[in-house]
Scaffold this active site. Structure first.
Site, PDB file in Angstrom:
ATOM      1  N   SER A 187       0.824  -1.211  -0.076  1.00  0.00           N
ATOM      2  CA  SER A 187       0.015  -0.080   0.020  1.00  0.00           C
ATOM      3  C   SER A 187       0.919   1.162  -0.105  1.00  0.00           C
ATOM      4  O   SER A 187       0.610   2.200  -0.857  1.00  0.00           O
ATOM      5  CB  SER A 187      -0.908   0.129   0.960  1.00  0.00           C
ATOM      6  OG  SER A 187      -1.685  -1.051   1.291  1.00  0.00           O
ATOM      7  N   GLU A 221       3.469  -1.135  14.900  1.00  0.00           N
ATOM      8  CA  GLU A 221       3.984   0.093  14.426  1.00  0.00           C
ATOM      9  C   GLU A 221       4.882   0.766  15.495  1.00  0.00           C
ATOM     10  O   GLU A 221       5.816   1.352  15.221  1.00  0.00           O
ATOM     11  CB  GLU A 221       2.694   1.279  13.899  1.00  0.00           C
ATOM     12  CG  GLU A 221       2.004   0.941  13.084  1.00  0.00           C
ATOM     13  CD  GLU A 221       0.982  -0.283  13.125  1.00  0.00           C
ATOM     14  OE1 GLU A 221       0.738  -0.460  14.583  1.00  0.00           O
ATOM     15  OE2 GLU A 221       0.427  -0.616  12.238  1.00  0.00           O
TER      16      GLU A 221
END
Lengths: 311, 267
Positions: free
Chosen positions: A37, A58
């Site tokens: 993406s 993350e």
């Protein structure tokens, strides 16, 4: 596995830049399961030994970037803009505070992201990263300017956050004009003596169209691609604030804290001038096509033109 | 050797209590629980040089439980990275000895801590970098047991095993006390060794105040393939009777009378 989409969105420029940067052995790429993406997948395909997969994690990715940077690497880590926000404190405390240089890219920024709905539409990323001391914050307008500005990060001495867009937008630069871009310097795309529009990201093209529209009414507008929100180009703002009657800022981001806020904060104490801020008005989006979302958020050519007329 | 190291640890304990007293603030409990391991680490493993503190081939020590900074500053003084004058400035404006360990401020510190849960991830970055460059330096990370309540620790545990980081070593200071109270009161973490092992790590449990066991475990970690974790069972405040196993000394400085008593016990 779906194939990566072809060029035309600013995220494609990010992916292309990583490949350009690969000649420098210090460059490493970090992914949190969204490489297809954010477009770091192209680097992964060519340089798997310098690509670090962290899974959907993350916070870990940000501190792994910091550790790599402390050992002399130049890390480029990406995820969706919205998920990067989850690791905001990691960027603040783990990267920027110790003065480490790592570069983060948040793709799929803004309501322009569209059908995924409000959970994916980051409208506060530029605002939050802008508050971190020493952080560079960018939101380029098309694929080739994203490529150019990302490449310049190789020699940049500060940590950075760059927002890219999921969906395609028209190219505003060509191979020659793009080379004139510089991190921290606004890019004048059109000159006019009455009003200045400062815009970033997917809205720059609409700002240009709005300027064309009201030029027919005799109102001449300067349009600046303010691809760097921090450090802000104070010199350019100073100059334009003396030349024009007012500013309009346009961004696919909350009106709280983004480009419009940054410019307002500066001019209010320096050289007060009317600033009309066009952005997302303190509300969440919903699922829909990009253009539909921009319409319901009031991020339209007509509204930009109307704001210019108002000044 | 063991006896020498025990002497060094005692000296460090005095430095720890003294600097916290001088600052009027700091974290004695977790510094005293960790210091035996830190002394063992610096005296038997860490390849570092105060005259070449930025050497890219140096071993890294990532002190993730950054509030136990006095423990780090005390060993850095022993290793000639810091002076007594530096330690006397602990927590004071402009001092190289910041409240929490900070690589930007202190010669010999490899990580900026203060927000729990981040150090193991940082250590992964260091270990990956060494692996990419074919360098042989080792990365040692120390976390607290309460710190394992942070989700990022488990993200990192998963990633270290996935990336097969044999050059990464984790030490858990299992002192059973965190800021507000005992760990099992705040959030039970249970059998931490088994949990870490289930993430694919080699794990060894030791008495974190037995210097011979510490040295053996550090050697084991370095020699064993794949990421290794040492769960060190420790006593918070170890060495000062009234601080031992006492949650109120997690983050409190001793007063004058307490300092006197502590120094007596540590003489």
């Amino acid at each position: 596995m779906s194939a990566p989409s072809s060029g035309g969105a600013s995220r494609d420029g990010y992916g292309a830049a990583l490949l350009d940067l690969a000649v420098d052995e210090r460059v490493v790429v970090l992914e949190a399961d969204l490489g297809k993406s954010t477009k770091s997948c192209h680097f992964r395909a060519e340089y798997p030994e310098r690509t670090v997969s962290l899974g959907i994690a993350e916070q870990n990715m940000v501190l792994v970037s910091a550790g790599l940077a402390s050992c002399g690497k130049i890390p480029f880590a990406s995820t969706f803009a919205i998920f990067s926000e989850r690791a905001f404190e990691q960027v603040r405390n783990g990267v920027a505070r110790p003065g480490l240089v790592a570069h983060f890219c948040g793709s799929h920024g803004g309501t322009h992201t569209g059908t995924d709905g409000s959970s994916a539409q980051s409208i506060e990323d530029l605002a939050i990263y802008r508050t971190i001391p020493g952080m560079t914050v960018m939101h380029p307008s098309d694929d080739i300017s994203t490529r150019e500005l990302t490449k310049q990060l190789l020699k940049h001495d500060f940590p950075s956050y760059t927002r890219t867009a999921r969906n395609k937008t028209p190219r505003l630069y060509d191979d020659e004009s793009v080379r004139k871009l510089k991190i921290g310097k606004g890019s004048i795309l059109r000159e006019g003596s009455d009003i200045a529009i400062f815009s970033c990201g997917v809205m720059v093209h609409k700002a240009l169209l709005a300027a064309e529209l009201i030029s027919k009414e005799g109102i001449e507008v300067t349009v600046v691609d303010m691809h760097t929100i921090k450090p802000l180009d104070f010199e350019l703002i100073d100059r334009l604030s003396k030349d024009v009657k007012g500013f309009v800022t346009v961004e696919d981001h909350s009106v709280i804290g983004g480009l419009g806020s940054a410019i307002s904060e500066y001019v209010s104490s320096k050289n007060p001038i009317k600033v009309i801020k066009i952005g997302v008005e303190d509300k969440f989006g919903e699922s829909g096509e990009s253009e539909e979302l921009l319409d319901i958020m009031g991020l339209t050519i007509e509204r930009i033109a109307e704001s210019c007329r108002e000044i | 050797m063991v006896e020498e190291l025990e002497k060094t640890a005692k000296k460090c304990r005095r430095l720890i209590v003294d600097m916290i007293h001088k600052a009027g603030a700091g974290h004695p409990g977790g510094s005293l629980s960790a210091i035996d391991i830190i002394v063992g680490l610096y005296e038997t493993q860490m390849n570092v040089d105060p005259n070449n503190s930025e050497d890219e081939n140096r071993d890294r020590f990532v002190m993730s439980k950054g509030h136990a900074s006095p423990a780090v500053y005390s060993i850095l003084k022993e290793k000639n990275f810091l002076t007594q004058n530096d330690l006397d400035g602990f927590r004071k404006l402009g001092s190289v000895c910041q409240g929490h360990v900070d690589m930007k401020w202190t010669n010999g510190v490899d990580f900026s801590a203060g927000s729990l849960g981040m150090g193991l991830s940082f250590g992964i970055g260091c270990a990956l970098s060494a692996k990419m460059d074919g360098k042989s330096f080792q990365t040692w990370v120390m976390i607290g047991d309460g710190e394992t309540q942070e989700g990022q620790i488990w993200e990192a545990l998963m990633a270290a095993n996935y990336h097969k980081l044999g050059n990464l070593h984790l030490i858990v200071d299992r002192n059973r006390i965190q800021n507000d109270d005992f760990v099992d009161v705040q959030m039970e973490i249970g059998d931490i060794a088994t949990k870490i092992n289930s993430f694919g790590w080699n794990v060894k449990e030791i008495d974190g105040h037995d210097m011979a066991e510490i040295i053996d475990a550090l050697n084991w970690s370095k020699e064993t393939k794949g990421p290794c974790a040492i769960v060190a069972h420790t006593v918070k405040g170890k060495g000062v009777s009234f601080m031992e196993n006492n949650p109120s000394f997690h983050g409190k400085a001793p007063n004058n009378e307490e300092l006197r008593k502590a120094m007596e016990e540590l003489s």
